[in-house]
Scaffold this motif. Structure first.
Motif, PDB file in Angstrom:
ATOM      1  N   MET A  98     -53.878 -17.056  89.006  1.00 11.01           N
ATOM      2  CA  MET A  98     -55.160 -17.889  89.598  1.00 11.01           C
ATOM      3  C   MET A  98     -55.614 -18.811  89.233  1.00 11.01           C
ATOM      4  O   MET A  98     -56.078 -20.279  88.990  1.00 11.01           O
ATOM      5  CB  MET A  98     -56.009 -16.908  89.410  1.00 11.01           C
ATOM      6  CG  MET A  98     -56.441 -15.743  89.912  1.00 11.01           C
ATOM      7  SD  MET A  98     -57.708 -14.585  90.715  1.00 11.01           S
ATOM      8  CE  MET A  98     -57.231 -13.674  88.647  1.00 11.01           C
ATOM      9  N   PHE A 121     -58.114 -14.366  94.975  1.00 12.46           N
ATOM     10  CA  PHE A 121     -58.896 -14.856  93.563  1.00 12.46           C
ATOM     11  C   PHE A 121     -59.900 -13.722  94.191  1.00 12.46           C
ATOM     12  O   PHE A 121     -60.600 -13.229  93.205  1.00 12.46           O
ATOM     13  CB  PHE A 121     -59.778 -16.032  93.296  1.00 12.46           C
ATOM     14  CG  PHE A 121     -58.788 -17.193  93.623  1.00 12.46           C
ATOM     15  CD1 PHE A 121     -58.527 -18.027  91.965  1.00 12.46           C
ATOM     16  CD2 PHE A 121     -58.945 -17.861  94.200  1.00 12.46           C
ATOM     17  CE1 PHE A 121     -58.099 -19.273  91.929  1.00 12.46           C
ATOM     18  CE2 PHE A 121     -58.678 -19.821  93.790  1.00 12.46           C
ATOM     19  CZ  PHE A 121     -57.746 -19.505  93.099  1.00 12.46           C
ATOM     20  N   ASN A 122     -59.905 -12.867  95.078  1.00  8.79           N
ATOM     21  CA  ASN A 122     -61.121 -11.968  95.029  1.00  8.79           C
ATOM     22  C   ASN A 122     -60.760 -11.000  95.507  1.00  8.79           C
ATOM     23  O   ASN A 122     -59.905 -11.382  96.696  1.00  8.79           O
ATOM     24  CB  ASN A 122     -61.949 -12.405  96.367  1.00  8.79           C
ATOM     25  CG  ASN A 122     -63.448 -11.691  96.248  1.00  8.79           C
ATOM     26  OD1 ASN A 122     -62.902  -9.832  95.495  1.00  8.79           O
ATOM     27  ND2 ASN A 122     -64.165 -12.212  96.838  1.00  8.79           N
ATOM     28  N   VAL A 123     -60.333  -9.317  94.539  1.00  8.12           N
ATOM     29  CA  VAL A 123     -59.162  -8.785  94.984  1.00  8.12           C
ATOM     30  C   VAL A 123     -60.059  -7.949  96.293  1.00  8.12           C
ATOM     31  O   VAL A 123     -60.055  -7.130  96.779  1.00  8.12           O
ATOM     32  CB  VAL A 123     -59.671  -7.039  94.188  1.00  8.12           C
ATOM     33  CG1 VAL A 123     -59.400  -7.414  92.703  1.00  8.12           C
ATOM     34  CG2 VAL A 123     -61.042  -6.907  93.531  1.00  8.12           C
ATOM     35  N   ASN A 124     -61.912  -8.330  96.828  1.00  8.74           N
ATOM     36  CA  ASN A 124     -62.426  -7.731  97.921  1.00  8.74           C
ATOM     37  C   ASN A 124     -61.721  -8.269  99.321  1.00  8.74           C
ATOM     38  O   ASN A 124     -62.172  -8.036 100.249  1.00  8.74           O
ATOM     39  CB  ASN A 124     -64.042  -7.651  97.803  1.00  8.74           C
ATOM     40  CG  ASN A 124     -63.831  -6.356  96.867  1.00  8.74           C
ATOM     41  OD1 ASN A 124     -63.515  -5.193  96.315  1.00  8.74           O
ATOM     42  ND2 ASN A 124     -64.423  -7.090  95.928  1.00  8.74           N
ATOM     43  N   ARG A 129     -54.659  -9.204  95.456  1.00  7.79           N
ATOM     44  CA  ARG A 129     -55.062 -10.845  95.155  1.00  7.79           C
ATOM     45  C   ARG A 129     -53.905 -11.620  95.433  1.00  7.79           C
ATOM     46  O   ARG A 129     -52.753 -11.813  94.902  1.00  7.79           O
ATOM     47  CB  ARG A 129     -55.328 -11.328  94.312  1.00  7.79           C
ATOM     48  CG  ARG A 129     -57.321 -11.351  93.354  1.00  7.79           C
ATOM     49  CD  ARG A 129     -57.279 -11.338  92.554  1.00  7.79           C
ATOM     50  NE  ARG A 129     -56.805 -10.438  91.836  1.00  7.79           N
ATOM     51  CZ  ARG A 129     -57.723 -10.014  90.145  1.00  7.79           C
ATOM     52  NH1 ARG A 129     -58.257 -11.248  90.145  1.00  7.79           N
ATOM     53  NH2 ARG A 129     -57.224  -8.827  89.855  1.00  7.79           N
ATOM     54  N   GLU A 169     -51.861 -12.234  87.035  1.00  6.84           N
ATOM     55  CA  GLU A 169     -52.704 -12.370  88.274  1.00  6.84           C
ATOM     56  C   GLU A 169     -53.357 -13.756  86.970  1.00  6.84           C
ATOM     57  O   GLU A 169     -53.661 -15.301  87.998  1.00  6.84           O
ATOM     58  CB  GLU A 169     -53.856 -10.843  87.685  1.00  6.84           C
ATOM     59  CG  GLU A 169     -53.833 -10.185  88.718  1.00  6.84           C
ATOM     60  CD  GLU A 169     -53.660  -9.794  90.071  1.00  6.84           C
ATOM     61  OE1 GLU A 169     -54.123 -11.196  90.932  1.00  6.84           O
ATOM     62  OE2 GLU A 169     -53.623  -8.826  90.294  1.00  6.84           O
ATOM     63  N   ALA A 170     -53.667 -13.463  86.045  1.00  5.28           N
ATOM     64  CA  ALA A 170     -54.814 -14.880  85.199  1.00  5.28           C
ATOM     65  C   ALA A 170     -53.513 -16.185  85.493  1.00  5.28           C
ATOM     66  O   ALA A 170     -53.985 -17.551  85.906  1.00  5.28           O
ATOM     67  CB  ALA A 170     -55.033 -14.358  83.849  1.00  5.28           C
TER      68      ALA A 170
END
Lengths: 349, 349, 349
Positions: free
Chosen positions: A223, A237-240, A247, A219-220
């Motif tokens: 992003m 960027f946003n898990v929601n 993501r 993930e890092a």
């Protein structure tokens, strides 16, 4: 606390905000530096000698080592997002992408777009917008140009449909339209330092090259890469942002990863001269292990000394599709294929 | 799709491909920059003043702040992998590594190796290859040289064994053979800005220094570091490369991490002058928390003004071995020890 | 192995080591570069044009694009940790932080502090230390100054209490005390390239701006950022440093993330001129998704052509507090609020 005087955040353009001939001047210009090169090399396993060594680049007739072509591409492309695709339902494609000048550390890139086509969909709620974008450097010289088309939501489904204009776009950039950087000369190319002995004549149309290695994505990493291109689309960027809590990895991250992996077998396919087309076949997520293979689609000579061109299909795939066919019996991309990219590269004759 | 004209990917050298006296000219030269320095500082908690501040370096007689010695080491070392150790069964050791000139942003590093020893193993399937490698800058000046030996597979077990040649390698670089960078002068060294008051005379042979802090490693970090050195060995990047599904951390990552942690207690051991030997005792994986301690092995003066040398053992260990003995009763490294490195550092007298 | 001659690691200062008027000269000076800028852009979604483009900065009267103000702040602030807060029980606050000169790539930053206040706590085991710190560049010119106060342990609870001195600190930097960088001129400011049309006059005191996007934080990211500032406090890096096994995210990481998110709605609030106060209301951990909103607290003109100032509250919050009130009925910060920062920004009139 009082109410806002006016909403300050950018709502983006909706379908009815575009008209053919409209010029969009995109924010934010960006100066590229050696810092970008180092991060690119930390995020992708790239080893192309022309982009790794000032000395090697000078021996090939360039003033110094340019930045990887895809750095310029991602930055220039990212600029168009807030004006073109913030309300996009889908990125439908891109074409006629030509690299016109190498980008060097210190160059400042800005992008403008012209709307070249519009077609409202029959549902009345969305439409397709075609734009041709040009990135220029601080001298105003064009460094890159490309067309893309996206499906964009209408703000108001009742808004009248514009006249339909569908631009004609070439299925591939013609070899004769490729721009070879001024001064590029592969006559004394050092295959030993470049890492592989294979030259233009060693590749046959139809040949498939397995790039062997696979990379598991974190993930890092994706992003950081995506921020570097100032692409801030929230799904990355946003898990929601998505219902599944995952993501989505920016498609350009997969392009750069596959291109870097292609060093193993295509170490001398140094420069990208054009991108003809690209399909992001399936979404890619952290934890996926990405492999790559290439197919030689076409070959051409260029007027520059010792410089030939290969048209290549670059495929990124998860392990299950890394060595199988591109498409299944129905003609669809095989499950596990992530990217199917068609581009021209410059390589010593 | 037609068949390939010839396989394009690099199979690497096998034991029978090496002969004593053979020169290997490695790909890919690499220009180092301030971008590499910044990433090094983001990946390792380093604070050595000579590598942090141009002003501090100038006050010590250097033209500006050089890049950390281990940046040059990792890059130069990484160049040898595709030709020397792609078919290695084991990295057996390295010795006689001397740092000959500081590396500055803008310098381009290339590496060549000479085969200095060969010994087929009795099983007939593998053999040991010794090489001496030299990294040079864009002026052709040597910046580093070292010997290493690896166990390499034979392509064909029936191939005849070469004559056995085993080079003599020093157990440690002699103090008299250390190269102090031209101009280095610690006479007016600023201990306040460097962060600790301890000078050469404050360290005693046999003294053990606990570096206190521990760092828990993430996958993204070790992969970014390893790519930066253009080391693309698949065990570091691909969860499917090993049976246990874990990505092995490049040994050099642990060296750099331990060296950075050693600031706390050895802040003035500014420059690495030589690496005498190094054992990667146990594999390291993401999630491990790494601590470090040092032992003073030897002390020496140098001809340079105010510059002394300490020979140091640098040990990296997981928490369970961070404060215990180096070896257990049987003489083996204690469980939890990851790295046992022997090097010379330059420090103000 | 013999015993150490003297412990080599830094125990830090305890409360009784400080006295009013004492000057602390901090290690380690640090040269900032384009590498730091690139990493900043990879770690935070920042797009402020003045810090993204040399061309844009020159059009605003600066010699080139400075580094983000918070890069200088984090580096300068980090220098004080080993001398001031290694034995801190709590960071109580900071105030009167003024940005005095932009920092450019190549500048070397060093920090000194003066102890300006002391107050032993009634428990006799701790005390509050106030320091005023100044960061200077390689020419000795001040680039930043600020006050902070921390609660520090005593080494010896029996040590006598010093005379109590509590400095007077302004609740906010007065608009008249803001320093506008020499040459800054927003008269011909290009709102198109900057990304938003909103100027000083478009913002009203009391207005709240929702910055829309959220970013989910990864361990590798916050550790890389924190190392970049040479802040090596173990709670940020070592899973064993806290009882809950979680690595605490450096408060400055949340500040930079929130400031970058504020681009969406405050794209023209280009430069930070002062930080008036900051409260790190709740700890932040990897996996948290951070949103941001701002409130306009005050407005002021400046003597520089076309340059106005906005005093802004910048709030970082987890999703549950991203759109709610700052405080609950009891006057405490609402659960989910992470940061409540009060600063002055320069913006075109």
């Amino acid at each position: 606390m009082t109410e806002a005087k006016a909403p300050k955040t950018n709502p983006g353009n909706f379908f009815e905000d575009f008209h053919v001939g409209q010029i969009l001047r995109h924010a934010t210009p960006r100066t590229l530096t050696e810092g970008d090169r180092a991060l690119y090399g930390a995020l992708y396993p790239t080893r192309f000698a022309l982009y790794s060594s000032d000395d090697f680049a000078r021996a090939c007739g360039l003033p110094r080592s340019p930045l990887e072509d895809l750095i310029g591409f991602h930055v220039a492309f990212g600029k168009t997002v807030p004006d073109v695709s913030l309300n996009a339902v889908a990125n439908l494609g891109y074409a006629e992408c030509r690299f016109l000048r190498p980008v060097y550390p210190g160059d400042t890139i800005a992008t403008t777009s012209e709307v070249i086509g519009l077609k409202q969909n029959s549902n009345g709620r969305t439409g397709v917008v075609w734009v041709r974008s040009t990135a220029t450097d601080q001298r105003g010289e064009p460094v890159m140009s490309w067309a893309r088309w996206v499906m964009v939501r209408k703000r108001d489904p009742e808004a009248p449909a514009p006249q339909t204009v569908v631009p004609e776009l070439a299925p591939a950039v013609a070899a004769s339209a490729l721009v070879v950087p001024a001064g590029l000369d592969f006559t004394d190319y050092d295959f030993g330092l470049a890492g592989e002995p294979h030259r233009w004549g060693d590749y046959a149309v139809g040949e498939r090259i397995d790039h062997v290695d696979g990379v598991t994505i974190e993930e890092a990493e994706h992003m950081m890469a995506t921020r570097l291109w100032q692409n801030t689309a929230k799904v990355h960027f946003n898990v929601n942002a998505r219902e599944d809590g995952r993501r989505l990895i920016y498609g350009g991250h997969v392009i750069s990863l596959a291109r870097a992996l292609s060093f193993n077998g295509l170490a001398n396919a140094q420069m990208i001269a054009a991108i003809n087309a690209g399909a992001h076949v399936a979404p890619c997520f952290a934890g996926d292990t990405v492999h790559a293979w290439s197919e030689v689609l076409d070959k051409a000579e260029t007027p520059a000394p010792g410089v030939g061109a290969l048209r290549l299909r670059l495929v990124a795939a998860r392990p299950e599709a890394a060595s199988g066919p591109l498409r299944d019996e129905s003609g669809r991309h095989a499950p596990g294929v992530l990217l199917d990219l068609d581009y021209w590269a410059l390589i010593p004759m």
